[in-house]
Design a protein around this motif. Structure first.
Motif, PDB file in Angstrom:
ATOM      1  N   GLY A  82      43.832  38.566  39.425  1.00 18.59           N
ATOM      2  CA  GLY A  82      44.016  40.196  39.949  1.00 18.59           C
ATOM      3  C   GLY A  82      44.442  40.156  41.081  1.00 18.59           C
ATOM      4  O   GLY A  82      45.151  39.558  41.534  1.00 18.59           O
ATOM      5  N   GLU A  83      44.043  41.191  42.057  1.00 15.81           N
ATOM      6  CA  GLU A  83      44.450  41.698  43.377  1.00 15.81           C
ATOM      7  C   GLU A  83      43.624  41.100  44.288  1.00 15.81           C
ATOM      8  O   GLU A  83      42.455  40.976  44.220  1.00 15.81           O
ATOM      9  CB  GLU A  83      44.575  43.259  43.538  1.00 15.81           C
ATOM     10  N   TRP A  84      44.288  40.379  45.284  1.00 16.89           N
ATOM     11  CA  TRP A  84      43.577  39.765  46.260  1.00 16.89           C
ATOM     12  C   TRP A  84      44.321  40.099  47.752  1.00 16.89           C
ATOM     13  O   TRP A  84      45.224  40.296  47.576  1.00 16.89           O
ATOM     14  CB  TRP A  84      43.646  38.375  46.193  1.00 16.89           C
ATOM     15  N   LYS A  85      43.205  40.212  48.695  1.00 14.91           N
ATOM     16  CA  LYS A  85      44.099  40.709  49.981  1.00 14.91           C
ATOM     17  C   LYS A  85      44.847  39.713  50.642  1.00 14.91           C
ATOM     18  O   LYS A  85      44.831  38.556  50.436  1.00 14.91           O
ATOM     19  CB  LYS A  85      42.941  40.728  51.053  1.00 14.91           C
ATOM     20  N   THR A  86      46.215  40.206  50.806  1.00 14.36           N
ATOM     21  CA  THR A  86      47.536  39.504  51.411  1.00 14.36           C
ATOM     22  C   THR A  86      46.939  38.868  52.588  1.00 14.36           C
ATOM     23  O   THR A  86      46.746  39.422  53.438  1.00 14.36           O
ATOM     24  CB  THR A  86      48.564  40.204  51.384  1.00 14.36           C
ATOM     25  N   MET A 104      48.078  41.213  47.068  1.00 19.85           N
ATOM     26  CA  MET A 104      48.795  40.331  46.389  1.00 19.85           C
ATOM     27  C   MET A 104      48.020  39.863  44.967  1.00 19.85           C
ATOM     28  O   MET A 104      46.846  40.035  44.875  1.00 19.85           O
ATOM     29  CB  MET A 104      49.059  38.997  47.270  1.00 19.85           C
ATOM     30  N   LYS A 105      48.905  39.429  43.950  1.00 18.02           N
ATOM     31  CA  LYS A 105      48.110  38.870  42.992  1.00 18.02           C
ATOM     32  C   LYS A 105      47.731  37.361  43.026  1.00 18.02           C
ATOM     33  O   LYS A 105      48.478  36.448  43.789  1.00 18.02           O
ATOM     34  CB  LYS A 105      49.324  38.820  41.753  1.00 18.02           C
ATOM     35  N   ALA A 106      46.827  37.172  42.572  1.00 13.88           N
ATOM     36  CA  ALA A 106      46.305  35.667  42.690  1.00 13.88           C
ATOM     37  C   ALA A 106      45.319  35.432  41.833  1.00 13.88           C
ATOM     38  O   ALA A 106      44.814  35.928  40.797  1.00 13.88           O
ATOM     39  CB  ALA A 106      45.393  35.521  44.043  1.00 13.88           C
ATOM     40  N   ALA A 107      45.111  34.094  41.409  1.00 17.11           N
ATOM     41  CA  ALA A 107      44.046  33.628  40.419  1.00 17.11           C
ATOM     42  C   ALA A 107      42.873  32.908  41.567  1.00 17.11           C
ATOM     43  O   ALA A 107      43.164  32.400  42.603  1.00 17.11           O
ATOM     44  CB  ALA A 107      44.401  32.602  39.533  1.00 17.11           C
ATOM     45  N   TRP A 108      41.681  33.186  40.962  1.00 16.49           N
ATOM     46  CA  TRP A 108      40.444  32.662  41.627  1.00 16.49           C
ATOM     47  C   TRP A 108      39.322  32.359  40.802  1.00 16.49           C
ATOM     48  O   TRP A 108      39.257  32.741  39.614  1.00 16.49           O
ATOM     49  CB  TRP A 108      40.066  33.588  43.068  1.00 16.49           C
ATOM     50  N   TYR A 109      38.308  31.742  41.552  1.00 17.94           N
ATOM     51  CA  TYR A 109      36.939  31.631  40.711  1.00 17.94           C
ATOM     52  C   TYR A 109      35.651  31.714  41.644  1.00 17.94           C
ATOM     53  O   TYR A 109      36.083  31.275  43.020  1.00 17.94           O
ATOM     54  CB  TYR A 109      36.769  30.108  39.935  1.00 17.94           C
ATOM     55  N   GLU A 110      34.822  32.286  41.096  1.00 12.12           N
ATOM     56  CA  GLU A 110      33.410  32.348  42.236  1.00 12.12           C
ATOM     57  C   GLU A 110      32.287  31.535  41.579  1.00 12.12           C
ATOM     58  O   GLU A 110      31.409  31.922  42.078  1.00 12.12           O
ATOM     59  CB  GLU A 110      33.226  34.016  42.406  1.00 12.12           C
ATOM     60  N   ALA A 111      32.599  30.984  40.582  1.00 10.60           N
ATOM     61  CA  ALA A 111      31.391  30.206  39.829  1.00 10.60           C
ATOM     62  C   ALA A 111      32.097  29.188  39.122  1.00 10.60           C
ATOM     63  O   ALA A 111      33.280  29.139  38.871  1.00 10.60           O
ATOM     64  CB  ALA A 111      30.756  31.010  38.920  1.00 10.60           C
ATOM     65  N   PHE A 112      31.347  27.910  39.076  1.00  6.94           N
ATOM     66  CA  PHE A 112      31.979  26.763  38.495  1.00  6.94           C
ATOM     67  C   PHE A 112      31.884  26.886  36.952  1.00  6.94           C
ATOM     68  O   PHE A 112      30.734  27.420  36.278  1.00  6.94           O
ATOM     69  CB  PHE A 112      31.147  25.365  38.748  1.00  6.94           C
ATOM     70  N   GLY A 113      32.690  26.291  36.138  1.00  7.17           N
ATOM     71  CA  GLY A 113      32.667  25.996  34.888  1.00  7.17           C
ATOM     72  C   GLY A 113      33.943  26.010  34.141  1.00  7.17           C
ATOM     73  O   GLY A 113      34.872  25.628  34.853  1.00  7.17           O
ATOM     74  N   LYS A 114      33.938  26.388  32.734  1.00  3.70           N
ATOM     75  CA  LYS A 114      35.240  26.098  31.932  1.00  3.70           C
ATOM     76  C   LYS A 114      36.433  27.025  32.589  1.00  3.70           C
ATOM     77  O   LYS A 114      35.937  28.073  32.909  1.00  3.70           O
ATOM     78  CB  LYS A 114      35.037  26.226  30.519  1.00  3.70           C
ATOM     79  N   PRO A 115      37.494  26.605  32.457  1.00  2.00           N
ATOM     80  CA  PRO A 115      38.560  27.520  32.873  1.00  2.00           C
ATOM     81  C   PRO A 115      38.711  28.850  32.329  1.00  2.00           C
ATOM     82  O   PRO A 115      38.851  29.932  33.045  1.00  2.00           O
ATOM     83  CB  PRO A 115      40.039  26.672  32.432  1.00  2.00           C
ATOM     84  N   GLU A 116      38.633  28.862  31.109  1.00  2.00           N
ATOM     85  CA  GLU A 116      38.590  30.401  30.312  1.00  2.00           C
ATOM     86  C   GLU A 116      37.527  31.254  30.738  1.00  2.00           C
ATOM     87  O   GLU A 116      37.650  32.225  30.485  1.00  2.00           O
ATOM     88  CB  GLU A 116      38.852  30.056  28.852  1.00  2.00           C
ATOM     89  N   GLU A 117      36.462  30.387  31.187  1.00  2.00           N
ATOM     90  CA  GLU A 117      35.314  31.335  31.439  1.00  2.00           C
ATOM     91  C   GLU A 117      35.220  31.785  33.099  1.00  2.00           C
ATOM     92  O   GLU A 117      34.547  32.642  33.282  1.00  2.00           O
ATOM     93  CB  GLU A 117      33.914  30.509  31.215  1.00  2.00           C
ATOM     94  N   VAL A 118      35.634  30.958  33.954  1.00  2.00           N
ATOM     95  CA  VAL A 118      35.492  31.306  35.341  1.00  2.00           C
ATOM     96  C   VAL A 118      36.750  31.911  36.257  1.00  2.00           C
ATOM     97  O   VAL A 118      36.591  32.374  37.054  1.00  2.00           O
ATOM     98  CB  VAL A 118      35.030  30.174  35.948  1.00  2.00           C
ATOM     99  N   LEU A 119      37.928  31.324  35.610  1.00  2.00           N
ATOM    100  CA  LEU A 119      39.196  31.748  36.384  1.00  2.00           C
ATOM    101  C   LEU A 119      39.596  33.033  36.014  1.00  2.00           C
ATOM    102  O   LEU A 119      39.563  33.581  34.770  1.00  2.00           O
ATOM    103  CB  LEU A 119      40.448  30.748  35.659  1.00  2.00           C
ATOM    104  N   LYS A 120      39.763  33.799  37.047  1.00  2.00           N
ATOM    105  CA  LYS A 120      40.248  35.506  37.113  1.00  2.00           C
ATOM    106  C   LYS A 120      41.511  35.334  37.995  1.00  2.00           C
ATOM    107  O   LYS A 120      41.934  35.014  38.716  1.00  2.00           O
ATOM    108  CB  LYS A 120      38.951  36.250  38.106  1.00  2.00           C
TER     109      LYS A 120
END
Length: 327
Positions: free
Chosen positions: A19-23, A1-17
């Motif tokens: 792409g594809e994520w397991k449904t 599925m398509k999703a947004a996620w972050y794996e580090a803390f920070g500014k939205p434009e820097e940490v939000l990704k």
């Protein structure tokens, strides 16, 4: 599925990704929702910025607790009749890693609430944090019929619903606002009087309006900034229900003065609301949505690809309404 996620803390434009994520697949007692809209709230942006340092200990986070969509699959223990049901979510990302900024989310069945056909998915995505918080703040300490209720920051996401709840249930509603546009928003929501932010001059306006009667209940959106002037206008044994204190996150209080006024100071957090309070809010929300009695404002809408812009919009403030990510 398509999703947004972050794996580090920070500014939205820097940490939000994005792409594809397991449904995900629903477990026992869960439903799988194909999401249509995801609501962005300040708690979401604060968590992404690092307000809860332990949040990423279990891995990346798909943000947002509020959302709406259609149940596509159910886990064991959930009636198959729920498949195809339009729903809105609460606490989707509270205590969990996967929230509503995705094509699908799996959550406990009770956290997927029926959304009437006449209510939009965007409206559904603002029922949890804004509408439920407001409901708790207004009604946690009993009936407000005939009471004088002061709602600070009445044009905000929570304040706007608080005005509506208090007015529909018979209160005399006084709201505060800081601009002409905000004043008009408060009036649209149903406020009987709209004044500036709490001050000596504003308190005089309030008491002139009430004929000298002091305020029974305050729904407070900036506790630290407003406490002292509010104490001059609230009655003995009144209630201050606060859901935020942005200007001063760790305010001091004049304890002795408040004690001699026999005040109730209630702090409201939708994530920690008692089950009974959630059930009461859901019952009223369902009824009011069914009857088209809630004014649900969308300030801005974004696509999932532009989720960073949605977070930035919340952080910049000034939105008269909710910020929605359409999935």
């Amino acid at each position: 599925m398509k999703a947004a996620w972050y794996e580090a803390f920070g500014k939205p434009e820097e940490v939000l990704k994005v792409g594809e994520w397991k449904t995900p697949s629903p477990g026992h007692g869960e439903v799988k929702i194909r999401l249509q809209a995801s609501g962005v709230n300040p708690s979401d942006t604060k968590k992404r910025a690092g307000a809860n340092p332990a949040l990423l200990d279990l891995g990346p986070v798909i943000p947002h607790s509020d959302g709406s969509g259609i149940i596509e699959e159910v886990g064991s223990g959930v009636p198959s009749s729920r498949v195809g049901e339009r729903v809105w979510t609460w606490n989707a990302q509270y205590g969990r890693q996967e929230g509503t900024a995705a094509e699908f989310v799996c959550i406990p069945s009770q956290q997927a609430v029926w959304l009437p056909d006449n209510a939009s998915f965007e409206a559904g995505a603002m029922m949890a944090i804004p509408a439920m918080t407001a409901h708790r703040a207004v009604f946690a300490d009993g009936d407000v019929s005939g009471q004088n209720v002061l709602i600070t920051g009445g044009s905000g996401r929570v304040g706007y619903y608080a005005i509506q709840w208090a007015k529909y249930f018979g209160a005399n509603v006084i709201a505060t606002a800081s601009s002409n546009a905000s004043i008009q928003e408060c009036k649209k929501a149903g406020a009987d009087l709209v004044v500036g932010h709490p001050s000596e001059e504003v308190n005089k306006e309030i008491l002139d309006f009430t004929g000298g009667a002091k305020i029974d209940r305050v729904v407070e959106g900036d506790f630290g900034a407003n406490l002292l002037p509010v104490l001059d206008v609230i009655k003995t044994s009144g209630v201050i229900a606060s859901y935020s204190s942005m200007t001063d996150m760790n305010p001091s209080i004049p304890f002795v003065r408040m004690m001699f006024m026999d005040l109730t100071m209630r702090l409201v957090l939708v994530y920690a609301m008692p089950d009974e309070a959630k059930a009461d809010a859901i019952e009223d929300i369902t009824e009011f949505l069914s009857m088209d009695r809630l004014d649900n404002r969308v300030a801005e809408s974004y696509t999932l690809d532009d989720i960073a812009k949605a977070h930035l919009s919340i952080e910049n403030g000034g939105n008269n309404g909710s910020v929605i990510v359409n999935i």
